[in-house]
Design a protein around this motif. Structure first.
Motif, PDB file in Angstrom:
ATOM      1  N   UNK A  82       0.825  -1.205   0.000  1.00 10.95           N
ATOM      2  CA  UNK A  82       0.000   0.000   0.000  1.00 10.95           C
ATOM      3  C   UNK A  82       0.861   1.257   0.000  1.00 10.95           C
ATOM      4  N   UNK A  83       1.918   1.245   0.778  1.00 11.41           N
ATOM      5  CA  UNK A  83       2.816   2.398   0.824  1.00 11.41           C
ATOM      6  C   UNK A  83       3.499   2.591  -0.519  1.00 11.41           C
ATOM      7  N   UNK A  84       3.948   1.499  -1.122  1.00 13.35           N
ATOM      8  CA  UNK A  84       4.600   1.578  -2.427  1.00 13.35           C
ATOM      9  C   UNK A  84       3.621   2.067  -3.497  1.00 13.35           C
ATOM     10  N   UNK A  85       2.364   1.612  -3.433  1.00 12.92           N
ATOM     11  CA  UNK A  85       1.354   2.069  -4.391  1.00 12.92           C
ATOM     12  C   UNK A  85       1.094   3.561  -4.215  1.00 12.92           C
ATOM     13  N   UNK A 110      -4.876  10.021  -5.609  1.00 12.44           N
ATOM     14  CA  UNK A 110      -4.738   8.575  -5.438  1.00 12.44           C
ATOM     15  C   UNK A 110      -3.609   8.259  -4.471  1.00 12.44           C
ATOM     16  N   UNK A 111      -2.483   8.924  -4.618  1.00 16.41           N
ATOM     17  CA  UNK A 111      -1.359   8.695  -3.729  1.00 16.41           C
ATOM     18  C   UNK A 111      -1.687   9.077  -2.295  1.00 16.41           C
ATOM     19  N   UNK A 112      -2.347  10.199  -2.134  1.00 15.61           N
ATOM     20  CA  UNK A 112      -2.721  10.647  -0.797  1.00 15.61           C
ATOM     21  C   UNK A 112      -3.699   9.664  -0.149  1.00 15.61           C
ATOM     22  N   UNK A 113      -4.624   9.122  -0.937  1.00 16.25           N
ATOM     23  CA  UNK A 113      -5.591   8.165  -0.386  1.00 16.25           C
ATOM     24  C   UNK A 113      -4.912   6.854   0.002  1.00 16.25           C
ATOM     25  N   UNK A 114      -3.979   6.374  -0.823  1.00 17.91           N
ATOM     26  CA  UNK A 114      -3.266   5.136  -0.470  1.00 17.91           C
ATOM     27  C   UNK A 114      -2.482   5.324   0.833  1.00 17.91           C
ATOM     28  N   UNK A 115      -1.783   6.455   0.936  1.00 14.58           N
ATOM     29  CA  UNK A 115      -0.996   6.688   2.140  1.00 14.58           C
ATOM     30  C   UNK A 115      -1.888   6.903   3.358  1.00 14.58           C
ATOM     31  N   UNK A 116      -3.058   7.522   3.164  1.00 14.42           N
ATOM     32  CA  UNK A 116      -3.992   7.693   4.272  1.00 14.42           C
ATOM     33  C   UNK A 116      -4.536   6.344   4.719  1.00 14.42           C
ATOM     34  N   UNK A 117      -4.734   5.431   3.765  1.00 11.26           N
ATOM     35  CA  UNK A 117      -5.217   4.088   4.130  1.00 11.26           C
ATOM     36  C   UNK A 117      -4.194   3.379   5.002  1.00 11.26           C
ATOM     37  N   UNK A 118      -2.924   3.549   4.680  1.00 15.15           N
ATOM     38  CA  UNK A 118      -1.878   2.913   5.478  1.00 15.15           C
ATOM     39  C   UNK A 118      -1.794   3.558   6.852  1.00 15.15           C
ATOM     40  N   UNK A 119      -1.834   4.882   6.888  1.00 17.10           N
ATOM     41  CA  UNK A 119      -1.711   5.582   8.162  1.00 17.10           C
ATOM     42  C   UNK A 119      -2.910   5.337   9.057  1.00 17.10           C
ATOM     43  N   UNK A 120      -4.091   5.284   8.488  1.00 12.66           N
ATOM     44  CA  UNK A 120      -5.305   5.111   9.277  1.00 12.66           C
ATOM     45  C   UNK A 120      -5.560   3.662   9.646  1.00 12.66           C
ATOM     46  N   UNK A 121      -5.280   2.751   8.722  1.00 12.65           N
ATOM     47  CA  UNK A 121      -5.581   1.340   8.967  1.00 12.65           C
ATOM     48  C   UNK A 121      -4.444   0.587   9.624  1.00 12.65           C
ATOM     49  N   UNK A 122      -3.268   1.203   9.594  1.00 11.30           N
ATOM     50  CA  UNK A 122      -2.060   0.716  10.212  1.00 11.30           C
ATOM     51  C   UNK A 122      -1.979  -0.686  10.480  1.00 11.30           C
TER      52      UNK A 122
END
Length: 56
Positions: A24-27, A44-56
């Motif tokens: 997810x971080x790489x995407x 798209x990049x911001x949403x992928x990184x937010x998914x990683x940060x929020x869903x951890x």
């Protein structure tokens, strides 16, 4: 459940989640690079990184 068992289970869960978080971080990073290269927005990049940060 003993504390040692909890630590082992926690370590196993962390190792199991590592590939998902990595991809997810790489995407997210790939989408941000692509958006930057095309001078577009990087939603798209911001949403992928937010998914990683929020869903951890």
């Amino acid at each position: 459940m003993t504390s040692e068992t909890r630590r082992v289970v926690g370590a196993a869960a962390g190792l199991a989640a590592f590939p998902l978080v990595y991809h997810l971080t790489e995407a997210g990073a790939r989408a941000l690079r692509q958006a930057y290269a095309s001078f577009g927005t990087a939603w798209a990049g911001a949403l992928w990184l937010a998914a990683v940060a929020g869903g951890g």
